[in-house]
Design a protein around this motif. Structure first.
Motif, PDB file in Angstrom:
ATOM      1  N   ILE A   1       0.836  -1.203   0.000  1.00 19.79           N
ATOM      2  CA  ILE A   1       0.000   0.000   0.000  1.00 19.79           C
ATOM      3  C   ILE A   1       0.873   1.256   0.000  1.00 19.79           C
ATOM      4  N   VAL A   2       1.931   1.267   0.811  1.00 20.42           N
ATOM      5  CA  VAL A   2       2.828   2.434   0.839  1.00 20.42           C
ATOM      6  C   VAL A   2       3.431   2.663  -0.540  1.00 20.42           C
ATOM      7  N   ALA A   3       3.848   1.582  -1.214  1.00 17.40           N
ATOM      8  CA  ALA A   3       4.427   1.716  -2.553  1.00 17.40           C
ATOM      9  C   ALA A   3       3.409   2.308  -3.525  1.00 17.40           C
ATOM     10  N   SER A   4       2.144   1.884  -3.398  1.00 18.71           N
ATOM     11  CA  SER A   4       1.100   2.425  -4.264  1.00 18.71           C
ATOM     12  C   SER A   4       0.812   3.884  -3.935  1.00 18.71           C
ATOM     13  N   TRP A   5       0.793   4.230  -2.637  1.00 19.41           N
ATOM     14  CA  TRP A   5       0.616   5.636  -2.257  1.00 19.41           C
ATOM     15  C   TRP A   5       1.701   6.509  -2.891  1.00 19.41           C
ATOM     16  N   ARG A   6       2.923   6.016  -2.846  1.00 17.57           N
ATOM     17  CA  ARG A   6       4.034   6.800  -3.419  1.00 17.57           C
ATOM     18  C   ARG A   6       3.857   6.981  -4.918  1.00 17.57           C
ATOM     19  N   ARG A   7       3.453   5.910  -5.606  1.00 18.03           N
ATOM     20  CA  ARG A   7       3.211   6.043  -7.045  1.00 18.03           C
ATOM     21  C   ARG A   7       2.059   7.009  -7.308  1.00 18.03           C
ATOM     22  N   SER A   8       1.026   6.940  -6.464  1.00 19.76           N
ATOM     23  CA  SER A   8      -0.128   7.835  -6.624  1.00 19.76           C
ATOM     24  C   SER A   8       0.290   9.288  -6.464  1.00 19.76           C
ATOM     25  N   ARG A   9       1.109   9.546  -5.452  1.00 20.38           N
ATOM     26  CA  ARG A   9       1.579  10.918  -5.236  1.00 20.38           C
ATOM     27  C   ARG A   9       2.437  11.389  -6.401  1.00 20.38           C
ATOM     28  N   SER A  10       3.346  10.538  -6.883  1.00 17.76           N
ATOM     29  CA  SER A  10       4.216  10.948  -7.989  1.00 17.76           C
ATOM     30  C   SER A  10       3.422  11.191  -9.265  1.00 17.76           C
ATOM     31  N   ASN A  11       2.260  10.545  -9.390  1.00 16.77           N
ATOM     32  CA  ASN A  11       1.395  10.766 -10.560  1.00 16.77           C
ATOM     33  C   ASN A  11       0.479  11.977 -10.390  1.00 16.77           C
ATOM     34  N   GLY A  12       0.576  12.650  -9.241  1.00 16.85           N
ATOM     35  CA  GLY A  12      -0.207  13.859  -9.027  1.00 16.85           C
ATOM     36  C   GLY A  12      -1.677  13.613  -8.726  1.00 16.85           C
ATOM     37  N   VAL A  13      -2.018  12.441  -8.216  1.00 19.31           N
ATOM     38  CA  VAL A  13      -3.418  12.140  -7.888  1.00 19.31           C
ATOM     39  C   VAL A  13      -3.834  12.947  -6.664  1.00 19.31           C
ATOM     40  N   ASP A  14      -4.986  13.598  -6.737  1.00 15.34           N
ATOM     41  CA  ASP A  14      -5.508  14.392  -5.625  1.00 15.34           C
ATOM     42  C   ASP A  14      -6.154  13.448  -4.611  1.00 15.34           C
ATOM     43  N   PRO A  15      -5.666  13.400  -3.370  1.00 16.22           N
ATOM     44  CA  PRO A  15      -6.225  12.456  -2.384  1.00 16.22           C
ATOM     45  C   PRO A  15      -7.590  12.871  -1.837  1.00 16.22           C
ATOM     46  N   ASP A  16      -7.981  14.118  -2.012  1.00 16.78           N
ATOM     47  CA  ASP A  16      -9.209  14.614  -1.383  1.00 16.78           C
ATOM     48  C   ASP A  16     -10.395  14.711  -2.327  1.00 16.78           C
ATOM     49  N   ARG A  17     -10.146  14.625  -3.627  1.00 18.96           N
ATOM     50  CA  ARG A  17     -11.228  14.796  -4.592  1.00 18.96           C
ATOM     51  C   ARG A  17     -11.381  13.539  -5.435  1.00 18.96           C
ATOM     52  N   LEU A  18     -12.568  13.383  -6.023  1.00 17.19           N
ATOM     53  CA  LEU A  18     -12.796  12.252  -6.917  1.00 17.19           C
ATOM     54  C   LEU A  18     -12.346  12.607  -8.335  1.00 17.19           C
ATOM     55  N   ASP A  19     -13.055  13.475  -9.000  1.00 15.68           N
ATOM     56  CA  ASP A  19     -12.754  13.944 -10.365  1.00 15.68           C
ATOM     57  C   ASP A  19     -12.085  12.878 -11.229  1.00 15.68           C
ATOM     58  N   LEU A  20     -12.717  11.701 -11.309  1.00 14.49           N
ATOM     59  CA  LEU A  20     -12.145  10.615 -12.098  1.00 14.49           C
ATOM     60  C   LEU A  20     -12.317  10.872 -13.591  1.00 14.49           C
ATOM     61  N   ALA A  21     -11.307  10.491 -14.349  1.00 16.24           N
ATOM     62  CA  ALA A  21     -11.423  10.556 -15.801  1.00 16.24           C
ATOM     63  C   ALA A  21     -12.359   9.451 -16.277  1.00 16.24           C
ATOM     64  N   HIS A  22     -12.978   9.665 -17.420  1.00 18.60           N
ATOM     65  CA  HIS A  22     -13.881   8.669 -17.992  1.00 18.60           C
ATOM     66  C   HIS A  22     -13.428   8.330 -19.403  1.00 18.60           C
ATOM     67  N   GLY A  23     -13.627   7.089 -19.791  1.00 24.85           N
ATOM     68  CA  GLY A  23     -13.227   6.640 -21.118  1.00 24.85           C
ATOM     69  C   GLY A  23     -14.333   5.860 -21.794  1.00 24.85           C
ATOM     70  N   GLU A  24     -14.098   5.508 -23.046  1.00 26.22           N
ATOM     71  CA  GLU A  24     -15.069   4.738 -23.808  1.00 26.22           C
ATOM     72  C   GLU A  24     -15.086   3.296 -23.317  1.00 26.22           C
ATOM     73  N   ILE A  25     -16.274   2.720 -23.226  1.00 21.27           N
ATOM     74  CA  ILE A  25     -16.383   1.321 -22.815  1.00 21.27           C
ATOM     75  C   ILE A  25     -17.070   0.519 -23.916  1.00 21.27           C
ATOM     76  N   ASP A  26     -16.700  -0.731 -24.006  1.00 21.37           N
ATOM     77  CA  ASP A  26     -17.302  -1.641 -24.972  1.00 21.37           C
ATOM     78  C   ASP A  26     -18.000  -2.746 -24.191  1.00 21.37           C
ATOM     79  N   VAL A  27     -19.314  -2.582 -23.983  1.00 22.52           N
ATOM     80  CA  VAL A  27     -20.058  -3.549 -23.175  1.00 22.52           C
ATOM     81  C   VAL A  27     -20.203  -4.881 -23.892  1.00 22.52           C
ATOM     82  N   GLN A  28     -19.879  -4.922 -25.181  1.00 28.32           N
ATOM     83  CA  GLN A  28     -19.929  -6.167 -25.936  1.00 28.32           C
ATOM     84  C   GLN A  28     -18.537  -6.702 -26.256  1.00 28.32           C
ATOM     85  N   SER A  29     -17.539  -6.256 -25.512  1.00 25.79           N
ATOM     86  CA  SER A  29     -16.189  -6.762 -25.739  1.00 25.79           C
ATOM     87  C   SER A  29     -16.152  -8.254 -25.451  1.00 25.79           C
ATOM     88  N   PRO A  30     -15.239  -9.010 -26.084  1.00 28.67           N
ATOM     89  CA  PRO A  30     -15.155 -10.456 -25.822  1.00 28.67           C
ATOM     90  C   PRO A  30     -14.981 -10.769 -24.340  1.00 28.67           C
TER      91      PRO A  30
END
Length: 347
Positions: free
Chosen positions: A25-54
């Motif tokens: 978990i600590v290693a993931s927290w460090r990667r999250s911080r280095s990627n600039g993820v905001d710990p207090d907000r959601l603001d998730l990015a959204h992408g295209e989904i294929d509900v009929q993917s194999p």
């Protein structure tokens, strides 16, 4: 008690101090911080989904097969693609649907670690291993009331990650059975993917495994839609469309093609004389004979030795690694073949 300690560790980490918590978990927290993820907000990015993917078509029925067992347990089941985009979700209770939508854990949300910080799918996608994240172990504070367990599903034919499975519930309800459930779902999906494979894909896998057991270098098997590649070849960053274009340009009668970065590939169509059924590529770098020796050792080989290495390697591959059959085809004894294998470090 653990939830309080975890929360204190999260606050300590966010303030810049060291945190005493699971190293994963600590290693993931460090990667999250280095990627600039905001710990207090959601603001998730959204992408295209294929509900009929194999992957969704095969995996969703497996998850729904467990749904009846989870009714009344406040549990959610979800699927994500290899890039961490949530593609499918099911909830045991309607109130859970509203709660998950509120925290943006919904189809289309990008929950990869670099976008959403520490969470089950994000860590599993990064590490390629099952991951459990409970309460304040999540990097984003709005996810602290939740627990999630996720694991990658490796396609039994292509040997690549086909997608991710996730089980989520309230953090207070988390227990070791979540990991058991995820592993059972992964096994079920893997079996279903194998059963859904086409006969051509199975022939490609059989050919791939035969050449893999007999070849010293990395092996890739592909057609216009599928690529079977394992870790030693995957690390080369090979691209299926580019490889397939090179194979088509060379044609079914070609025995070898040159690739980027000094790579070469020996070609073995799954069905001799045609490419539609797929082709096996045995990769080598530069002119090293059979990929068996270092550059310095290769330089010591003469033309006849290099030719012998290639003949032995090709014959072994064609015989699926059967050394007795290869020796018979080569017209030498099994003992002589073993001597040649040791001499050229062919295994």
């Amino acid at each position: 008690m653990r939830s309080v300690e975890t929360r204190l560790a999260w606050e300590s980490f966010q303030s810049g101090a060291q945190a005493r918590i699971r190293q994963e978990i600590v290693a993931s927290w460090r990667r999250s911080r280095s990627n600039g993820v905001d710990p207090d907000r959601l603001d998730l990015a959204h992408g295209e989904i294929d509900v009929q993917s194999p992957f969704v078509r095969v995996a969703a029925p497996v998850l729904l097969g467990m749904a009846d067992l989870l009714t009344g347990s406040d549990t959610s089941l979800a699927l994500a693609d290899p890039d961490g985009i949530l593609t499918w979700r099911w909830e045991s209770e309607r109130t859970l649907t509203r709660d998950l939508d509120r925290i943006e854990f919904e189809p289309g949300s990008q929950v990869a670690e670099q976008s959403a910080g520490t969470n089950g799918i994000g860590v599993a996608a990064t590490t390629r291993r099952p991951s459990i994240v409970i309460g304040a172990e999540h990097y984003k504070q709005p996810w602290h009331p939740w627990a999630c367990v996720a694991a990658p599903v490796v396609h039994p034919i292509t040997r690549r990650v086909a997608g991710m499975v996730n089980v989520a519930c309230h953090a207070d309800d988390a227990n070791h059975l979540l990991l058991v459930a995820v592993r059972a779902l992964v096994d079920g999906i893997t079996t279903a993917l194998g059963e859904a494979a086409t006969s051509r894909q199975r022939r490609m896998l059989d050919a791939h495994l035969s050449f893999r057991s007999a070849s010293a270098g990395p092996v890739v098997t592909l057609d216009r839609q599928t690529m079977i590649v394992e870790d030693d070849a995957a690390e080369l960053g090979l691209d299926r469309p580019t490889l397939w274009a090179a194979v088509l340009e060379a044609g079914p009668s070609a025995s070898e093609i040159a690739l980027a970065d000094g790579l070469r590939a020996r070609l073995y169509p799954v069905t001799p004389g045609r490419l539609d059924d797929g082709v096996v590529l045995v990769l080598t770098r530069g002119s090293t004979p059979g990929g068996a020796a270092s550059g310095r050792e290769a330089a010591a080989y003469g033309p006849l030795e290099r030719a012998e290495v290639r003949v032995i390697t090709d014959t072994l591959a064609e015989c699926g690694g059967n050394k007795s059959e290869a020796a018979a085809r080569l017209g030498i004894s099994r003992g002589t073949l073993y001597q040649r294998l040791r001499r050229y470090r062919l295994g």
